[in-house]
Design a protein around this motif. Structure first.
Motif, PDB file in Angstrom:
ATOM      1  N   HIS A 244       0.855  -1.184   0.000  1.00  0.00           N
ATOM      2  CA  HIS A 244       0.000   0.000   0.000  1.00  0.00           C
ATOM      3  C   HIS A 244       0.889   1.231   0.000  1.00  0.00           C
ATOM      4  O   HIS A 244       1.710   1.413   0.896  1.00  0.00           O
ATOM      5  CB  HIS A 244      -0.913   0.017   1.226  1.00  0.00           C
ATOM      6  CG  HIS A 244      -1.884   1.154   1.229  1.00  0.00           C
ATOM      7  ND1 HIS A 244      -2.993   1.201   0.398  1.00  0.00           N
ATOM      8  CD2 HIS A 244      -1.918   2.306   1.948  1.00  0.00           C
ATOM      9  CE1 HIS A 244      -3.674   2.317   0.609  1.00  0.00           C
ATOM     10  NE2 HIS A 244      -3.041   3.002   1.547  1.00  0.00           N
ATOM     11  N   LYS A 247      -0.219   8.125  -1.563  1.00  0.00           N
ATOM     12  CA  LYS A 247       0.064   9.045  -2.655  1.00  0.00           C
ATOM     13  C   LYS A 247      -1.112   9.977  -2.863  1.00  0.00           C
ATOM     14  O   LYS A 247      -2.250   9.535  -2.889  1.00  0.00           O
ATOM     15  CB  LYS A 247       0.352   8.255  -3.936  1.00  0.00           C
ATOM     16  CG  LYS A 247       0.851   9.094  -5.092  1.00  0.00           C
ATOM     17  CD  LYS A 247       1.181   8.202  -6.283  1.00  0.00           C
ATOM     18  CE  LYS A 247       1.712   9.011  -7.446  1.00  0.00           C
ATOM     19  NZ  LYS A 247       2.027   8.150  -8.614  1.00  0.00           N
ATOM     20  N   ASP A 249      -3.463  12.154  -5.041  1.00  0.00           N
ATOM     21  CA  ASP A 249      -3.844  12.269  -6.444  1.00  0.00           C
ATOM     22  C   ASP A 249      -4.633  13.558  -6.673  1.00  0.00           C
ATOM     23  O   ASP A 249      -4.811  14.374  -5.774  1.00  0.00           O
ATOM     24  CB  ASP A 249      -4.626  11.045  -6.913  1.00  0.00           C
ATOM     25  CG  ASP A 249      -5.934  10.857  -6.178  1.00  0.00           C
ATOM     26  OD1 ASP A 249      -6.424  11.840  -5.598  1.00  0.00           O
ATOM     27  OD2 ASP A 249      -6.474   9.731  -6.191  1.00  0.00           O
ATOM     28  N   SER A 256      -2.631   3.720  -2.970  1.00  0.00           N
ATOM     29  CA  SER A 256      -2.764   2.824  -4.117  1.00  0.00           C
ATOM     30  C   SER A 256      -2.166   1.486  -3.713  1.00  0.00           C
ATOM     31  O   SER A 256      -1.268   1.420  -2.869  1.00  0.00           O
ATOM     32  CB  SER A 256      -2.037   3.387  -5.341  1.00  0.00           C
ATOM     33  OG  SER A 256      -0.653   3.515  -5.088  1.00  0.00           O
ATOM     34  N   ASP A 257      -2.669   0.413  -4.288  1.00  0.00           N
ATOM     35  CA  ASP A 257      -2.225  -0.929  -3.936  1.00  0.00           C
ATOM     36  C   ASP A 257      -1.498  -1.572  -5.113  1.00  0.00           C
ATOM     37  O   ASP A 257      -1.895  -1.394  -6.271  1.00  0.00           O
ATOM     38  CB  ASP A 257      -3.421  -1.815  -3.551  1.00  0.00           C
ATOM     39  CG  ASP A 257      -4.114  -1.314  -2.299  1.00  0.00           C
ATOM     40  OD1 ASP A 257      -3.408  -0.811  -1.417  1.00  0.00           O
ATOM     41  OD2 ASP A 257      -5.350  -1.427  -2.217  1.00  0.00           O
ATOM     42  N   SER A 258      -0.452  -2.320  -4.795  1.00  0.00           N
ATOM     43  CA  SER A 258       0.286  -3.075  -5.807  1.00  0.00           C
ATOM     44  C   SER A 258       0.523  -4.481  -5.286  1.00  0.00           C
ATOM     45  O   SER A 258       0.826  -4.667  -4.105  1.00  0.00           O
ATOM     46  CB  SER A 258       1.641  -2.422  -6.102  1.00  0.00           C
ATOM     47  OG  SER A 258       1.490  -1.086  -6.507  1.00  0.00           O
TER      48      SER A 258
END
Length: 393
Positions: A244, A247, A249, A256-258
Motif C-alpha cells: 500500500h 500518494k 492524487d 494505491s495498492d500493488s
C-alpha cells in the motif's frame, strides 16, 4: 470477538485444545421466522447510510434512522454471542480498548463499540434459554447471570464474570501455525543503520531449487523483545504481498495498492545493482553504497515480514506467512483448513480466543485464595502462541 477491518465483528469459538470449532462474520445476521431464514446485511446497510454522510448530518430524521439501525444491529449480535456462550459453555474474550485498541481498525465509531460492550454486559447479566423449562437452569426463573452490572470500564478491569479483556498486541498479524510475528524495524534512516541491520541477519541467500530467497535471523541480535520465546527464524520470499503506497492524487485521495511477487522483485533489485544473487549475497549487499538500493531492499524486507495483506475497497484481506511450518508449508488463510482462520479478521479473533485460553490456564493454576494475575506480557503471549502448551494437555 474481533472488531475487524473488513468485518463489523468476527467471532471464533475454540475448544480447550485451541482448535476452532466455529467461526463467522457478523456482517450479516440470520434469523428464522415462521420456519424461513431471513438475512440482513448490516454492513452493507451501514455503508450505504454512510455514503451521504454530509447530507445525513443535516437531517435529524436520517440521524435517528442510523441510530436505530446501529441499535438494532447491536441487539442482534449480543443475542448471538449469548447463544454461543450457552451452546458451548464458553466465556467471551475481547481486546482491551484501554490497551492498544487501534482506532483506525474499526467499522463503527469508537463510541459505538463501547455501546456494544455495555449492551453485551447487560445481556449477559440476565440470559434466558427460551427453550428450557422455566424452573430449569437457564430457564425464565433460573436465568444465567454471566456478568455483574456495568458501572464503568475503569472499575471493571480485565474481567467481568464470563467476559474477559486481553491486550490487543499481535493478534491479527501473527502466523497461527508457528506463532511468528514481525519484531524488526525496517524503516529506512541511513545507509549506515541499514548496514547494521543487515550485518545482524545471520544469512541471506538464494535457494535455487525452491526459487526463493532465504533470510536467517535471530531476534536476540536485535534486542530482547523475543526474550522467553522462539528467536531463530528462516524467512522465505514465498508468494505475493500487497503493498500500500500513500500518494496524493488529483482528487485529494491517498493510497494505491500493488501486488508484489517477492522473489521476482528481489531479483529485479539485485540485477539492477549488478549483484549476483547466486553468490555471497550478504557480502555483496554490504558492499553497496547507493541509498536507493538500501531503500528498495528494506521495502522488500518489510513486505517479506508482512503477514497481513489487504486490498483497498475489497474483501481481500488475507494472512500469508514467510515462515514454513513443520511440514514445510506456509500458512495462507486463502487456503486454510476449515478449522483454521479463514481471513485476517478471523485470525485476529482466533488469537484473541487463544489469549482467553491463556487466561483460563492462569486462573486454573492460581490458588483459590489468591486473585489470579491476568496481565499478559508480550513475551508470555509469544511463548504461549509458539509453544502451544494446550495441545499437550
Amino acid at each position: 470477538i474481533d472488531r475487524g477491518e473488513r468485518n463489523l465483528l468476527y467471532i471464533v469459538v475454540i475448544n480447550e485444545r485451541g482448535e476452532i470449532i466455529e467461526q463467522c462474520s457478523l456482517n450479516k445476521i440470520v434469523n428464522t421466522y415462521q420456519e424461513k431464514e431471513h438475512t440482513v446485511d448490516y454492513k452493507a446497510l451501514l455503508e450505504k447510510r454512510s455514503q451521504s454522510r454530509l447530507e445525513e448530518r443535516k437531517s435529524w430524521q436520517t440521524i435517528e434512522n442510523i441510530k436505530e439501525l446501529k441499535g438494532g444491529y447491536l441487539s442482534q449480535v449480543v443475542h448471538k454471542i449469548a447463544q454461543l456462550m450457552i451452546k458451548y459453555n464458553a466465556f467471551a474474550v475481547l481486546e482491551d480498548l484501554n490497551f492498544g485498541f487501534i482506532r483506525t481498525r474499526k467499522q463503527f465509531e469508537f463510541s459505538v463499540y463501547q455501546e456494544f460492550e455495555k449492551k453485551l454486559i447487560d445481556k449477559l447479566g440476565y440470559v434466558v434459554d427460551k427453550k428450557a423449562p422455566i424452573q430449569q437452569e437457564g430457564g425464565l426463573l433460573q436465568a444465567y447471570q454471566l456478568t455483574a452490572p456495568f458501572k464503568s470500564f475503569r472499575e471493571m478491569g480485565k474481567q467481568n464474570g464470563f467476559l474477559f479483556y486481553v491486550p490487543a498486541w499481535n493478534t491479527s498479524a501473527i502466523d497461527p501455525r508457528t506463532g511468528f510475528v514481525n519484531l524488526l524495524d525496517t524503516r529506512y534512516e541511513s545507509i549506515a543503520k541499514t548496514k547494521e541491520l543487515i550485518k545482524k541477519l545471520k544469512d541471506i541467500r538464494y535457494n535455487s531449487p525452491k526459487d526463493w530467497f532465504e533470510i536467517d535471523l535471530d531476534y536476540n541480535a536485535f534486542g530482547n523483545r523475543a526474550k522467553g520465546s522462539r528467536s531463530k527464524w528462516r524467512l522465505c520470499t514465498y508468494g505475493e504481498r500487497i503493498e500500500h503506497t500513500r500518494k496524493q492524487d488529483s482528487n485529494g485521495q491517498e493510497g494505491s495498492d500493488s501486488v508484489i511477487v517477492l522473489t521476482e522483485a528481489f531479483k529485479d533489485v539485485f540485477t539492477k545493482y549488478q549483484i549476483d544473487y547466486r553468490e555471497n549475497l550478504k557480502e555483496q549487499i554490504l558492499l553497496q553504497s547507493d541509498k536507493a538500493f538500501f531503500v528498495d531492499f528494506l521495502s522488500l524486507l518489510r513486505l517479506t515480514l508482512q503477514l497481513r495483506n489487504s486490498l483497498s475497497n475489497s474483501l481481500i484481506d488475507y494472512i500469508l506467512s514467510p515462515v514454513a511450518d513443520e511440514n514445510g508449508e506456509f500458512f495462507d488463510s486463502r487456503k486454510a483448513l476449515s478449522n483454521e482462520p479463514q481471513d485476517a479478521d478471523a485470525n485476529g479473533a482466533y488469537h484473541i480466543a487463544l489469549k482467553g485460553l491463556w487466561v483460563l490456564d492462569k486462573i486454573r493454576k492460581t490458588e483459590k485464595v489468591t486473585p489470579a494475575k491476568l496481565a499478559l506480557s508480550n513475551q508470555e503471549w509469544l511463548s504461549f502462541a509458539q509453544e502451544k502448551p494446550f495441545l499437550n494437555e
